[in-house]
Design a protein around this motif. Structure first.
Motif, PDB file in Angstrom:
ATOM      1  N   LEU A  57       0.829  -1.202   0.000  1.00 51.06           N
ATOM      2  CA  LEU A  57       0.000   0.000   0.000  1.00 51.06           C
ATOM      3  C   LEU A  57       0.864   1.251   0.000  1.00 51.06           C
ATOM      4  O   LEU A  57       0.599   2.216  -0.730  1.00 51.06           O
ATOM      5  CB  LEU A  57      -0.931  -0.004   1.210  1.00 51.06           C
ATOM      6  N   ALA A  58       1.917   1.257   0.809  1.00 59.74           N
ATOM      7  CA  ALA A  58       2.815   2.408   0.864  1.00 59.74           C
ATOM      8  C   ALA A  58       3.441   2.668  -0.501  1.00 59.74           C
ATOM      9  O   ALA A  58       3.530   3.822  -0.954  1.00 59.74           O
ATOM     10  CB  ALA A  58       3.894   2.179   1.923  1.00 59.74           C
ATOM     11  N   ASN A  59       3.864   1.615  -1.182  1.00 64.84           N
ATOM     12  CA  ASN A  59       4.425   1.769  -2.523  1.00 64.84           C
ATOM     13  C   ASN A  59       3.380   2.290  -3.502  1.00 64.84           C
ATOM     14  O   ASN A  59       3.676   3.125  -4.357  1.00 64.84           O
ATOM     15  CB  ASN A  59       4.990   0.433  -3.007  1.00 64.84           C
ATOM     16  N   ARG A 112       3.293   5.736  -5.842  1.00 67.13           N
ATOM     17  CA  ARG A 112       3.054   5.730  -7.282  1.00 67.13           C
ATOM     18  C   ARG A 112       1.918   6.686  -7.659  1.00 67.13           C
ATOM     19  O   ARG A 112       1.900   7.254  -8.763  1.00 67.13           O
ATOM     20  CB  ARG A 112       2.730   4.314  -7.757  1.00 67.13           C
ATOM     21  N   LEU A 113       0.973   6.873  -6.736  1.00 69.56           N
ATOM     22  CA  LEU A 113      -0.133   7.799  -6.977  1.00 69.56           C
ATOM     23  C   LEU A 113       0.238   9.242  -6.641  1.00 69.56           C
ATOM     24  O   LEU A 113      -0.604  10.134  -6.726  1.00 69.56           O
ATOM     25  CB  LEU A 113      -1.359   7.370  -6.165  1.00 69.56           C
ATOM     26  N   GLY A 114       1.476   9.452  -6.233  1.00 70.77           N
ATOM     27  CA  GLY A 114       1.955  10.813  -6.024  1.00 70.77           C
ATOM     28  C   GLY A 114       1.802  11.369  -4.626  1.00 70.77           C
ATOM     29  O   GLY A 114       1.994  12.574  -4.411  1.00 70.77           O
ATOM     30  N   MET A 115       1.456  10.524  -3.639  1.00 71.39           N
ATOM     31  CA  MET A 115       1.287  11.024  -2.282  1.00 71.39           C
ATOM     32  C   MET A 115       2.637  11.343  -1.660  1.00 71.39           C
ATOM     33  O   MET A 115       3.606  10.599  -1.810  1.00 71.39           O
ATOM     34  CB  MET A 115       0.557   9.995  -1.421  1.00 71.39           C
ATOM     35  N   LYS A 116       2.673  12.446  -0.931  1.00 73.74           N
ATOM     36  CA  LYS A 116       3.888  12.920  -0.285  1.00 73.74           C
ATOM     37  C   LYS A 116       3.639  13.111   1.214  1.00 73.74           C
ATOM     38  O   LYS A 116       2.487  13.191   1.643  1.00 73.74           O
ATOM     39  CB  LYS A 116       4.354  14.237  -0.909  1.00 73.74           C
ATOM     40  N   PRO A 117       4.709  13.190   2.016  1.00 68.69           N
ATOM     41  CA  PRO A 117       4.535  13.441   3.445  1.00 68.69           C
ATOM     42  C   PRO A 117       3.669  14.675   3.696  1.00 68.69           C
ATOM     43  O   PRO A 117       3.858  15.714   3.071  1.00 68.69           O
ATOM     44  CB  PRO A 117       5.966  13.640   3.948  1.00 68.69           C
ATOM     45  N   GLY A 118       2.714  14.521   4.591  1.00 65.17           N
ATOM     46  CA  GLY A 118       1.803  15.615   4.910  1.00 65.17           C
ATOM     47  C   GLY A 118       0.522  15.606   4.102  1.00 65.17           C
ATOM     48  O   GLY A 118      -0.462  16.249   4.501  1.00 65.17           O
ATOM     49  N   ASP A 119       0.494  14.899   2.955  1.00 65.75           N
ATOM     50  CA  ASP A 119      -0.734  14.804   2.165  1.00 65.75           C
ATOM     51  C   ASP A 119      -1.791  14.021   2.933  1.00 65.75           C
ATOM     52  O   ASP A 119      -1.473  13.072   3.655  1.00 65.75           O
ATOM     53  CB  ASP A 119      -0.474  14.111   0.825  1.00 65.75           C
ATOM     54  N   ARG A 120      -3.044  14.408   2.752  1.00 61.71           N
ATOM     55  CA  ARG A 120      -4.126  13.731   3.443  1.00 61.71           C
ATOM     56  C   ARG A 120      -4.766  12.684   2.530  1.00 61.71           C
ATOM     57  O   ARG A 120      -5.076  12.946   1.362  1.00 61.71           O
ATOM     58  CB  ARG A 120      -5.203  14.725   3.892  1.00 61.71           C
ATOM     59  N   GLU A 142      -5.981  -4.539  -6.542  1.00 60.46           N
ATOM     60  CA  GLU A 142      -5.212  -4.431  -7.781  1.00 60.46           C
ATOM     61  C   GLU A 142      -4.024  -3.484  -7.598  1.00 60.46           C
ATOM     62  O   GLU A 142      -2.933  -3.742  -8.114  1.00 60.46           O
ATOM     63  CB  GLU A 142      -6.101  -3.953  -8.929  1.00 60.46           C
ATOM     64  N   LEU A 143      -4.236  -2.390  -6.883  1.00 66.00           N
ATOM     65  CA  LEU A 143      -3.140  -1.470  -6.604  1.00 66.00           C
ATOM     66  C   LEU A 143      -2.026  -2.171  -5.835  1.00 66.00           C
ATOM     67  O   LEU A 143      -0.846  -2.029  -6.146  1.00 66.00           O
ATOM     68  CB  LEU A 143      -3.646  -0.262  -5.803  1.00 66.00           C
ATOM     69  N   LEU A 144      -2.417  -2.962  -4.831  1.00 64.94           N
ATOM     70  CA  LEU A 144      -1.422  -3.651  -4.018  1.00 64.94           C
ATOM     71  C   LEU A 144      -0.695  -4.725  -4.819  1.00 64.94           C
ATOM     72  O   LEU A 144       0.531  -4.889  -4.697  1.00 64.94           O
ATOM     73  CB  LEU A 144      -2.081  -4.278  -2.790  1.00 64.94           C
ATOM     74  N   ALA A 145      -1.437  -5.450  -5.648  1.00 61.59           N
ATOM     75  CA  ALA A 145      -0.847  -6.557  -6.395  1.00 61.59           C
ATOM     76  C   ALA A 145       0.250  -6.087  -7.347  1.00 61.59           C
ATOM     77  O   ALA A 145       1.148  -6.866  -7.698  1.00 61.59           O
ATOM     78  CB  ALA A 145      -1.933  -7.303  -7.165  1.00 61.59           C
ATOM     79  N   ALA A 146       0.188  -4.843  -7.764  1.00 59.16           N
ATOM     80  CA  ALA A 146       1.170  -4.307  -8.711  1.00 59.16           C
ATOM     81  C   ALA A 146       2.443  -3.826  -8.037  1.00 59.16           C
ATOM     82  O   ALA A 146       3.377  -3.384  -8.718  1.00 59.16           O
ATOM     83  CB  ALA A 146       0.547  -3.162  -9.507  1.00 59.16           C
ATOM     84  N   GLU A 147       2.488  -3.910  -6.686  1.00 59.40           N
ATOM     85  CA  GLU A 147       3.611  -3.325  -5.956  1.00 59.40           C
ATOM     86  C   GLU A 147       4.431  -4.371  -5.202  1.00 59.40           C
ATOM     87  O   GLU A 147       3.953  -5.463  -4.909  1.00 59.40           O
ATOM     88  CB  GLU A 147       3.091  -2.281  -4.955  1.00 59.40           C
ATOM     89  N   SER A 148       5.648  -3.990  -4.870  1.00 57.71           N
ATOM     90  CA  SER A 148       6.532  -4.831  -4.071  1.00 57.71           C
ATOM     91  C   SER A 148       6.069  -4.865  -2.617  1.00 57.71           C
ATOM     92  O   SER A 148       5.512  -3.890  -2.103  1.00 57.71           O
ATOM     93  CB  SER A 148       7.963  -4.281  -4.140  1.00 57.71           C
ATOM     94  N   ALA A 149       6.325  -5.985  -1.951  1.00 56.80           N
ATOM     95  CA  ALA A 149       6.007  -6.115  -0.533  1.00 56.80           C
ATOM     96  C   ALA A 149       7.178  -5.650   0.332  1.00 56.80           C
ATOM     97  O   ALA A 149       7.245  -5.977   1.522  1.00 56.80           O
ATOM     98  CB  ALA A 149       5.635  -7.559  -0.198  1.00 56.80           C
ATOM     99  N   HIS A 150       8.092  -4.888  -0.254  1.00 57.52           N
ATOM    100  CA  HIS A 150       9.186  -4.285   0.505  1.00 57.52           C
ATOM    101  C   HIS A 150       9.114  -2.771   0.341  1.00 57.52           C
ATOM    102  O   HIS A 150       8.994  -2.253  -0.772  1.00 57.52           O
ATOM    103  CB  HIS A 150      10.550  -4.772   0.014  1.00 57.52           C
ATOM    104  N   TYR A 151       9.199  -2.072   1.464  1.00 54.80           N
ATOM    105  CA  TYR A 151       9.151  -0.609   1.449  1.00 54.80           C
ATOM    106  C   TYR A 151      10.130  -0.092   2.499  1.00 54.80           C
ATOM    107  O   TYR A 151      10.154  -0.577   3.629  1.00 54.80           O
ATOM    108  CB  TYR A 151       7.733  -0.119   1.765  1.00 54.80           C
TER     109      TYR A 151
END
Length: 214
Positions: A12-14, A18-26, A121-130
Motif C-alpha cells: 500500500l505504501a508503494n 506511485r499515486l503521487g502522495m507525499k509526506p503531509g498529504d491527506r 489491484e493497486l497492491l498486487a502491482a507493488e513490491s512487498a518491501h518498502y
C-alpha cells in the motif's frame, strides 16, 4: 495474520507513492472496520502521509465540508459507502482518485465515478518491501473531525507520538496482560473513524493480541 498485513501495508505504501502522495498529504477513508482499513493505519501514516478517517453517518453537506477542508487527495471507500461518495463526488474539490477497498471480483459493474481504482489491484502491482522513512515523531499521523454539534466539524490531528503513548497506556488499562501466555481477543465496537477505534488498530498488534474486525 499480522505478517501478511505487514506485507500488504508495504504494498500500500508503494502504491501511494506511485499515486503521487507525499509526506503531509491527506488520504481520506470513508469505510467501516475491515482488514483493509486496518492496513491503512500503517500503509498511509508510515509514509509520512496523514490518514483522514471520515464518519459516513454524517450529512452530505458535512462530508463535503470535511473532505474539502482537509484537502484530501485520495478517498478510499467500501461497498457500503460507495453510494454516498457517488452522490457528493461533483462537489469534492481536491480528490484526485477514489479507491474501492475490495478485490477485483467485487468491483461494481456500474458507477458514476470515473476511473474507480481497485484496492487489491493497486497492491498486487507493488513490491512487498518498502523502506519506511524517518521523520519527526510529532508529525501528523491521523486526522479525525468532530460531528459538527456546534457549527462546522472541527479537525483534530493525532501525532505519531500521541498514538504510541496512548497505545502504551491503554494496553494495561484495559487488561492486556494475558493469563498463562494467552491474550484477550479484541474487537473494536467503536468504528475506526471514531478516535481511531479507541486506538485498537495500534494496541492489538503492539501487544500481539488477536484483532477481530466486524
Amino acid at each position: 495474520d499480522y505478517a501478511e498485513a505487514h506485507a500488504r501495508t508495504q504494498q500500500l505504501a508503494n502504491a501511494l507513492g506511485r499515486l503521487g502522495m507525499k509526506p503531509g498529504d491527506r488520504v481520506g477513508s470513508l469505510a467501516w472496520n475491515t482488514h483493509r482499513h486496518f492496513e491503512m493505519f500503517y500503509g498511509v501514516s508510515g509514509t509520512g502521509a496523514v490518514l483522514h478517517t471520515i464518519n459516513p453517518r454524517l450529512f452530505a453537506d458535512q462530508l463535503v465540508y470535511i473532505i474539502n477542508h482537509a484537502e484530501d487527495r485520495l478517498l478510499f471507500v467500501d461497498a457500503a459507502t460507495l453510494p454516498v461518495v457517488e452522490a457528493i463526488a461533483p462537489r469534492l474539490t481536491s480528490i484526485e482518485h477514489v479507491v474501492m477497498m475490495c478485490e477485483p471480483a467485487r468491483m461494481p459493474a456500474k458507477t458514476s465515478l470515473p476511473k474507480l481504482l481497485c484496492y487489491d489491484e493497486l497492491l498486487a502491482a507493488e513490491s512487498a518491501h518498502y523502506d519506511w522513512p524517518e521523520f519527526d515523531e510529532r508529525s501528523a499521523s491521523t486526522l479525525c473531525y468532530t460531528s459538527g454539534t456546534t457549527g462546522n466539524p472541527k479537525g483534530v490531528v493525532y501525532s505519531h507520538r500521541s498514538a504510541i503513548l496512548s497505545s502504551l497506556l491503554f494496553g494495561p488499562l484495559i487488561g492486556l496482560r494475558g493469563q498463562n501466555g494467552e491474550l484477550p481477543v479484541m474487537m473494536p465496537m467503536a468504528p475506526m473513524f471514531h478516535g481511531n477505534a479507541w486506538q485498537f488498530p495500534y494496541i492489538a498488534p503492539m501487544h500481539g493480541a488477536k484483532l477481530v474486525l466486524p
